[in-house]
Design an enzyme around this catalytic site. Structure first.
Site, PDB file in Angstrom:
ATOM      1  N   CYS A 231       0.815  -1.228   0.000  1.00 19.47           N
ATOM      2  CA  CYS A 231       0.000   0.000   0.000  1.00 19.47           C
ATOM      3  C   CYS A 231       0.844   1.271   0.000  1.00 19.47           C
ATOM      4  CB  CYS A 231      -0.959   0.010   1.187  1.00 19.47           C
ATOM      5  SG  CYS A 231      -2.304  -1.170   0.994  1.00 19.47           S
TER       6      CYS A 231
ATOM      7  N   HIS B  86      -3.184   7.549   2.851  1.00 15.20           N
ATOM      8  CA  HIS B  86      -3.652   6.279   2.292  1.00 15.20           C
ATOM      9  C   HIS B  86      -5.029   5.934   2.883  1.00 15.20           C
ATOM     10  CE1 HIS B  86      -3.838   2.266   0.861  1.00 15.20           C
ATOM     11  NE2 HIS B  86      -3.661   1.708   2.040  1.00 15.20           N
TER      12      HIS B  86
ATOM     13  N   ASN C 149     -10.186   0.551  -0.065  1.00 19.71           N
ATOM     14  CA  ASN C 149      -8.727   0.590  -0.138  1.00 19.71           C
ATOM     15  C   ASN C 149      -8.275   0.088  -1.518  1.00 19.71           C
ATOM     16  OD1 ASN C 149      -5.984   0.223   0.071  1.00 19.71           O
ATOM     17  ND2 ASN C 149      -6.053  -0.848   2.029  1.00 19.71           N
TER      18      ASN C 149
HETATM   19  O1  UT7 Z   1      -3.753  -0.856   3.581  1.00 17.85           O
HETATM   20  C1  UT7 Z   1      -2.848  -1.769   4.105  1.00 17.85           C
HETATM   21  C2  UT7 Z   1      -2.891  -1.805   5.551  1.00 17.85           C
HETATM   22  N1  UT7 Z   1      -4.154  -2.328   6.022  1.00 17.85           N
HETATM   23  C3  UT7 Z   1      -4.804  -1.685   6.956  1.00 17.85           C
HETATM   24  O2  UT7 Z   1      -4.418  -0.623   7.354  1.00 17.85           O
HETATM   25  C4  UT7 Z   1      -6.016  -2.362   7.572  1.00 17.85           C
HETATM   26  C5  UT7 Z   1      -5.882  -2.383   9.067  1.00 17.85           C
HETATM   27  N2  UT7 Z   1      -6.958  -3.061   9.740  1.00 17.85           N
HETATM   28  C6  UT7 Z   1      -8.244  -2.630   9.770  1.00 17.85           C
HETATM   29  O3  UT7 Z   1      -8.599  -1.695   9.091  1.00 17.85           O
HETATM   30  C7  UT7 Z   1      -9.197  -3.290  10.724  1.00 17.85           C
HETATM   31  O4  UT7 Z   1      -8.487  -4.130  11.585  1.00 17.85           O
HETATM   32  C8  UT7 Z   1     -10.330  -4.097  10.033  1.00 17.85           C
HETATM   33  C9  UT7 Z   1     -11.299  -3.171   9.338  1.00 17.85           C
HETATM   34  C10 UT7 Z   1      -9.744  -5.097   9.063  1.00 17.85           C
HETATM   35  C11 UT7 Z   1     -11.124  -4.870  11.093  1.00 17.85           C
HETATM   36  O5  UT7 Z   1     -11.633  -3.967  12.069  1.00 17.85           O
HETATM   37  P1  UT7 Z   1     -11.389  -4.211  13.611  1.00 17.85           P
HETATM   38  O6  UT7 Z   1     -12.054  -3.129  14.325  1.00 17.85           O
HETATM   39  O7  UT7 Z   1      -9.922  -4.401  13.841  1.00 17.85           O
HETATM   40  O8  UT7 Z   1     -12.189  -5.532  13.843  1.00 17.85           O
HETATM   41  P2  UT7 Z   1     -11.684  -6.898  14.526  1.00 17.85           P
HETATM   42  O9  UT7 Z   1     -10.898  -7.698  13.561  1.00 17.85           O
HETATM   43  O10 UT7 Z   1     -11.089  -6.570  15.865  1.00 17.85           O
HETATM   44  O11 UT7 Z   1     -13.051  -7.611  14.795  1.00 17.85           O
HETATM   45  C12 UT7 Z   1     -14.018  -7.085  15.742  1.00 17.85           C
HETATM   46  C13 UT7 Z   1     -15.261  -7.957  15.687  1.00 17.85           C
HETATM   47  C14 UT7 Z   1     -14.960  -9.442  15.808  1.00 17.85           C
HETATM   48  O12 UT7 Z   1     -16.016 -10.054  16.497  1.00 17.85           O
HETATM   49  P3  UT7 Z   1     -15.889 -10.386  18.075  1.00 17.85           P
HETATM   50  O13 UT7 Z   1     -14.701 -11.288  18.191  1.00 17.85           O
HETATM   51  O14 UT7 Z   1     -15.684  -9.068  18.752  1.00 17.85           O
HETATM   52  O15 UT7 Z   1     -17.193 -11.039  18.373  1.00 17.85           O
HETATM   53  C15 UT7 Z   1     -14.975  -9.913  14.354  1.00 17.85           C
HETATM   54  O16 UT7 Z   1     -15.285 -11.274  14.240  1.00 17.85           O
HETATM   55  O17 UT7 Z   1     -15.924  -7.782  14.428  1.00 17.85           O
HETATM   56  C16 UT7 Z   1     -16.062  -9.055  13.767  1.00 17.85           C
HETATM   57  N3  UT7 Z   1     -15.894  -8.842  12.333  1.00 17.85           N
HETATM   58  C17 UT7 Z   1     -16.889  -8.489  11.516  1.00 17.85           C
HETATM   59  N4  UT7 Z   1     -18.201  -8.290  11.739  1.00 17.85           N
HETATM   60  C18 UT7 Z   1     -18.955  -7.928  10.681  1.00 17.85           C
HETATM   61  C19 UT7 Z   1     -14.741  -8.888  11.616  1.00 17.85           C
HETATM   62  N5  UT7 Z   1     -14.981  -8.592  10.324  1.00 17.85           N
HETATM   63  C20 UT7 Z   1     -16.305  -8.337  10.247  1.00 17.85           C
HETATM   64  C21 UT7 Z   1     -17.163  -7.962   9.179  1.00 17.85           C
HETATM   65  N6  UT7 Z   1     -18.461  -7.767   9.453  1.00 17.85           N
HETATM   66  N7  UT7 Z   1     -16.699  -7.776   7.924  1.00 17.85           N
END
Ligand code: UT7
Length: 329
Positions: free
Chosen positions: A116, A256, A286
């Protein structure tokens, strides 16, 4: 003789027509519009659906848009740098094909891959070629067909990424405008957290790797998020400090577009008002190498000559960094 600085003098862009909305994603994986919007800021993304068309298709369109708007002769372009993480093919440079297709017959070309951060690193490269005094027109294109490496049954990644392309032209400037400073970083610790396991030299593609879905992007989102928030904010603060820029001196943050929360955290550390933060993540998600030039294209008519822009990016690897650039038109 005046010192040569490298300025952006034109911008072009292209996004595919097909829109994948959060509402449609709700029918594909276990997710919902509210979760995606609050956690990422994304509402929809564009996908290049036509069979047989790859990253070069979008890169050519973006370059042609720039050439038409800037009314330049492609034969005058000296170099084409193709920033991409999704080349048309693993071998045979995409940039070389793009250069030929747009009529840049006197240019040499190559691909640059830094996930990225590809476009940000590309800005550093393009500027260095201009500052050397040897090249007068460097076309930097950022394009990615992320849909070609995303598993649309994996809700952890399919909600985030989209396809698109943008291009900028770098030319010499003698008024001190253009790229002023850069602070680029990388750290191999990131290799485990954002990657495609198979298809490279360690694990060549096979029926087994395909069956296991190892040709798709894997991301440990939480860990990447943590590094991205501190990494992007740190470099942006550092580049302000060492150029004696206060929050009032900065006109625009061009960050970004990976996650709205990462951008907001960076802006907050810089002390910037929301009105100075360029955002279009809601429309495209993204797009990896294309986010920065797509921002420039969408907001081009708000940028003024002499404006101070801080670019920032964070990506797989890890790769990240910040660039301070004075807008030239
Ligand atoms: O560009 C290159 C670099 N990449 C980035 O900068 C991306 C960095 N990461 C992120 O943007 C975020 O980590 C994500 C958007 C990918 C995920 O968001 P998050 O707030 O970190 O969510 P998480 O992985 O901590 O998940 C929180 C909860 C989990 O459920 P529990 O365990 O709290 O019950 C996940 O299972 O949200 C759940 N979850 C979803 N729910 C609905 C994870 N993905 C989804 C989804 N829809 N798509």
């Amino acid at each position: 003789m005046n010192t040569i600085t490298a300025a952006i003098t034109a911008v072009g862009a292209y996004v595919p027509e097909f829109v994948l909305s959060n509402q449609v994603l709700e029918t594909m994986v276990d997710t919902n519009d509210e979760w995606i919007t609050t956690r990422t800021g994304i509402k929809e993304r564009r996908l290049l659906k036509e069979k047989g068309k790859g990253t070069s298709y979008m890169a050519i369109k973006a370059a042609q848009d720039l050439i038409a708007k800037a009314k330049i002769n492609p034969e005058d372009i000296d170099l084409v740098i193709m920033a991409t993480a999704t080349p048309d093919m693993p071998v045979a440079s995409t940039g070389v094909y793009v250069a030929s297709q747009i009529g840049a017959v006197n240019a040499f070309a190559f691909d640059l891959q830094a996930a990225c951060s590809s476009f940000l690193y590309g800005m550093s490269n393009a500027a260095a070629y201009i500052q050397s005094g040897r090249y007068k027109k460097v076309l930097l294109i950022g394009a990615d067909k992320m849909s070609s490496i995303i598993d649309y049954t994996d809700r952890a990644t399919c909600i985030i990424f989209g396809d698109g392309a943008g291009a900028v032209l770098f030319e010499p400037n003698y008024e001190g405008l253009g790229l002023q400073d850069e602070y680029l970083r990388s750290d191999g610790i990131g290799r485990e957290y954002l990657k495609i396991d198979a298809g490279g030299s360690i694990l060549p593609p096979s029926a087994e790797t395909v069956a296991n879905g190892q040709h798709f992007v894997f991301q440990d989102g939480k860990t990447v998020f943590k590094y991205a928030v501190s990494g992007m904010a740190d470099v942006s603060e550092k580049i302000m400090e060492r150029n004696n820029l206060t929050k009032d001196d900065v006109n625009w943050l061009v960050a970004h577009q990976a996650n709205r929360r990462i951008i907001d955290a960076t802006a907050s550390r810089m002390g910037l008002d929301e009105s100075k933060v360029l955002i279009n993540i809601q429309k495209y998600g993204n797009t990896t190498s294309a986010t920065l030039p797509l921002l420039l294209s969408d907001f081009e008519n708000q940028l003024k000559k002499g404006d101070n822009l801080i670019f920032a990016a964070f990506g797989g690897g890890f790769t990240w960094g910040s660039i301070y650039l004075k807008w030239a038109y």
